[in-house]
Write a protein that holds these residues in place. Structure first.
Motif, short mmCIF file in Angstrom:
data_model
loop_
_atom_site.label_atom_id
_atom_site.label_comp_id
_atom_site.label_asym_id
_atom_site.label_seq_id
_atom_site.Cartn_x
_atom_site.Cartn_y
_atom_site.Cartn_z
N ALA A 199 25.61 4.99 28.36
CA ALA A 199 24.66 5.70 29.22
C ALA A 199 23.23 5.49 28.71
CB ALA A 199 25.01 7.18 29.25
N ARG A 200 22.30 5.80 29.59
CA ARG A 200 20.88 5.52 29.31
C ARG A 200 20.44 5.87 27.89
NH1 ARG A 200 16.56 7.97 33.49
NH2 ARG A 200 17.42 9.91 32.64
N PRO A 201 20.75 7.09 27.38
CA PRO A 201 20.21 7.42 26.05
C PRO A 201 20.84 6.62 24.91
CG PRO A 201 21.63 9.19 26.84
CD PRO A 201 21.47 8.22 27.98
N GLN A 219 29.19 3.26 32.09
CA GLN A 219 29.05 4.67 32.53
C GLN A 219 27.79 4.82 33.39
OE1 GLN A 219 29.28 7.69 29.42
NE2 GLN A 219 28.35 9.24 30.75
N TYR A 232 25.14 2.45 35.47
CA TYR A 232 25.29 1.11 36.06
C TYR A 232 24.13 0.73 36.96
CZ TYR A 232 26.95 4.61 39.25
OH TYR A 232 27.02 5.76 39.99
N ASP A 233 23.36 1.72 37.48
CA ASP A 233 22.21 1.37 38.32
C ASP A 233 21.25 0.52 37.50
OD1 ASP A 233 23.16 2.88 40.37
OD2 ASP A 233 21.68 4.49 40.20
N MET A 259 19.01 2.59 35.48
CA MET A 259 19.62 3.40 34.42
C MET A 259 20.17 2.51 33.31
SD MET A 259 19.28 6.52 35.42
CE MET A 259 20.46 7.55 34.52
N GLN A 304 36.35 9.12 34.23
CA GLN A 304 35.42 8.33 33.42
C GLN A 304 36.01 8.08 32.02
OE1 GLN A 304 31.45 9.99 32.50
NE2 GLN A 304 30.71 8.51 34.00
N PRO A 335 29.40 19.45 28.00
CA PRO A 335 30.33 18.37 27.68
C PRO A 335 29.92 17.62 26.42
CG PRO A 335 29.12 17.89 29.73
CD PRO A 335 28.83 19.31 29.36
N GLU A 336 28.60 17.50 26.20
CA GLU A 336 28.13 16.75 25.03
C GLU A 336 28.56 17.41 23.72
OE1 GLU A 336 26.25 17.72 27.54
OE2 GLU A 336 25.47 15.89 28.46
N ASN A 368 31.99 16.37 23.05
CA ASN A 368 31.96 14.96 22.64
C ASN A 368 31.51 14.82 21.19
OD1 ASN A 368 32.65 14.42 25.28
ND2 ASN A 368 30.64 13.69 25.91
N ARG A 412 20.55 18.22 33.39
CA ARG A 412 21.75 18.90 32.87
C ARG A 412 22.55 19.50 34.02
NH1 ARG A 412 22.90 17.09 28.57
NH2 ARG A 412 20.98 16.71 27.48
N ARG A 457 21.71 12.05 39.22
CA ARG A 457 22.48 13.28 39.43
C ARG A 457 21.62 14.32 40.17
NH1 ARG A 457 26.52 16.48 37.04
NH2 ARG A 457 27.08 15.04 35.39
C1 UD1 Z 1 25.11 11.40 30.97
C2 UD1 Z 1 25.52 12.11 29.68
C3 UD1 Z 1 24.37 13.00 29.22
C4 UD1 Z 1 23.08 12.23 29.12
C5 UD1 Z 1 22.79 11.56 30.44
C6 UD1 Z 1 21.52 10.76 30.41
C7 UD1 Z 1 27.93 12.63 29.51
C8 UD1 Z 1 28.93 13.71 29.57
N1 UD1 Z 1 26.67 12.97 29.88
O1 UD1 Z 1 24.95 12.40 31.97
O2 UD1 Z 1 24.68 13.51 27.94
O3 UD1 Z 1 22.03 13.12 28.79
O4 UD1 Z 1 23.89 10.70 30.76
O5 UD1 Z 1 21.25 10.22 31.65
O6 UD1 Z 1 28.25 11.53 29.11
N2 UD1 Z 1 24.68 8.05 38.60
C9 UD1 Z 1 24.12 7.06 39.35
N3 UD1 Z 1 23.83 5.87 38.74
C10 UD1 Z 1 24.09 5.64 37.42
C11 UD1 Z 1 24.69 6.67 36.68
C12 UD1 Z 1 24.96 7.87 37.26
O7 UD1 Z 1 23.87 7.21 40.53
O8 UD1 Z 1 23.81 4.53 36.94
C13 UD1 Z 1 24.97 9.36 39.25
C14 UD1 Z 1 26.35 9.46 39.79
O9 UD1 Z 1 26.30 10.20 40.95
C15 UD1 Z 1 27.09 10.27 38.73
C16 UD1 Z 1 25.97 11.16 38.20
O10 UD1 Z 1 24.79 10.39 38.28
O11 UD1 Z 1 28.15 10.97 39.23
C17 UD1 Z 1 26.18 11.60 36.80
O12 UD1 Z 1 26.42 10.50 35.92
P1 UD1 Z 1 27.31 10.71 34.59
O13 UD1 Z 1 27.42 9.44 33.84
O14 UD1 Z 1 28.56 11.41 34.93
O15 UD1 Z 1 26.51 11.76 33.74
P2 UD1 Z 1 24.96 12.05 33.53
O16 UD1 Z 1 24.61 13.27 34.26
O17 UD1 Z 1 24.12 10.82 33.77
#
Ligand code: UD1
Length: 368
Positions: A9-11, A38, A40-41, A44, A71, A129-130, A133, A206, A239
């Motif tokens: 993920a991004r961070p 996780q 993918y955009d 992001m 996931q 959730p973090e 984790n 969040r 999100r």
């Molecule tokens: C995740 C991390 C969080 C972190 C955050 C940074 C977990 C549990 N959470 O949360 O700790 O602070 O990343 O961004 O791992 N989505 C897109 N494109 C993307 C990714 C996500 O549209 O590239 C949308 C989707 O609708 C997805 C939602 O964002 O359902 C949430 O993405 P997800 O990876 O589940 O968690 P984050 O809220 O991004």
């Protein structure tokens, strides 16, 4: 020796970039990167690989979004195959996202040693959730690399043997220092027609703040009020964007809130560096603002990064809009009393990180 570092993920990306650079100096180490997908955009993920000069990942699992179970399970299935064929000597995981814990679980089944970078942080809030984790990953890890003193204490209390714990500093700050010259070249301020010091930067993603209509509506109402005092720049996480749309809250955002897509690393960090104030519910941004000495108001009841409150610039506002508003107003009036706009208080008061009169945490020196 073969090492696989996991990003998802991004961070994660700016935490693995300094590791990638460091391993390039060792010819007897084959360092591979596995991206779970996780995030993918392009905005992001891909933009971070380009800007941080990371190579194309050696493995891409393409897991994408879904429920937690989908996931986590998707990442585990994909990573299992990679470990079966690659048999690395070490798996490195960073941070606290779903990819971190899922890959740790599988590595532990293969008896492959695990290094956790950013170990020991605890919010003591198991609704996040973090936090789950972090707890699980640290229980599985063999090498726990810690970024602030609270991390050492937390791990000791959980009975982790001392010889597994290494207090090394903060790889995210390594990235920040390394990329500062490129951050200075970003043109985002001109693009958004903003001057240094004249805006507040906001990020919210969040689940506890954005996943329920009432909470999100109240926070957006608060942004409306704050925007009547000062310009706001609000890069919106997918999100949050999805939730604003789902709850039909788009029309509540006033014109003087500048809404953007999620930004790349360099643009975003330039906005942090020149903000009058940052309002966020992120984890990492609490640390970046502390390092850059930019006031930060965190829209959460707790933080797993207490050093940012104890000696840094971070203040916990909780999630009650009235309280957040009061803190924002206080901070803005202190700022206008204390310094001219456009003159951010940065490095001038910084002593050696961790020294008695420094406001920079110990070992946040670019050399984690
Ligand atoms: C995740 C991390 C969080 C972190 C955050 C940074 C977990 C549990 N959470 O949360 O700790 O602070 O990343 O961004 O791992 N989505 C897109 N494109 C993307 C990714 C996500 O549209 O590239 C949308 C989707 O609708 C997805 C939602 O964002 O359902 C949430 O993405 P997800 O990876 O589940 O968690 P984050 O809220 O991004």
């Amino acid at each position: 020796k073969k090492i696989i570092s996991v990003v998802g993920a991004r961070p994660n990306f700016m935490k693995v970039a300094p590791l990638f650079r460091a391993f390039q100096q060792y010819r007897d180490i084959q360092h591979l990167i596995c991206h779970t997908g996780q995030h993918y955009d392009d905005r992001m993920s891909r933009i971070f690989f380009e800007e941080l000069e990371l190579p194309r990942p050696d493995f891409y699992l393409g897991v994408g979004s879904g429920t937690h179970a989908e996931q986590l399970a998707g990442i585990m299935l994909g990573f299992e195959k990679i470990l079966q064929s690659e048999r690395p000597d070490l798996v490195i995981v960073v941070g606290d996202v779903n990819s971190t814990v899922a890959c740790s679980l599988i590595a532990s089944r293969f008896l492959i040693p695990i290094a956790h970078v950013e170990a020991g942080l605890r919010s003591f809030d198991r609704t996040m959730p973090e936090e789950i984790n972090r707890l699980l990953t640290d229980a599985l890890a063999d090498y726990l690399f810690v970024s602030e003193p609270s991390g050492i204490r937390n791990l000791q209390k959980e009975g982790i043997p001392q010889e597994k714990i290494f207090f090394v500093g903060n790889v995210m700050i390594d990235s920040l220092l390394y990329y500062l010259p490129k951050i200075a070249q970003s043109e985002i301020l001109q693009t958004l027609h903003c001057q240094p010091g004249e805006y507040i930067l906001v990020t919210l993603h969040r689940p506890s703040n954005v996943d329920h209509r009432e909470e999100l509506k109240e926070l957006i109402g608060l942004l409306r009020e704050i925007a009547s005092l000062k310009k706001i720049i609000f890069p919106v996480h997918p999100r949050t964007r999805n939730k604003i749309h789902e709850f039909s809250l788009e029309d509540m955002l006033p014109a003087n809130v500048i809404i953007t897509e999620p930004l790349g690393y360099l643009d975003f960090m330039q906005l942090v560096q020149h903000a009058a104030l940052v309002i966020t519910d992120s984890g990492g941004i609490q640390e970046e603002t502390t390092f850059l000495q930019i006031p930060c108001i965190t829209v959460r009841n707790n933080t797993e990064r207490p050093v940012t409150v104890e000696i840094g610039t971070n203040r916990l506002a909780g999630t009650d809009p009235a309280q957040i508003k009061q803190m924002v107003f206080e901070t803005l009036s202190n700022l206008s009393a204390g310094r001219q706009e456009g003159q951010p208080i940065r490095q001038e008061s910084v002593k050696t990180p961790g020294s008695k009169d420094s406001r920079i945490p110990e070992l946040w020196d670019g050399h984690a």
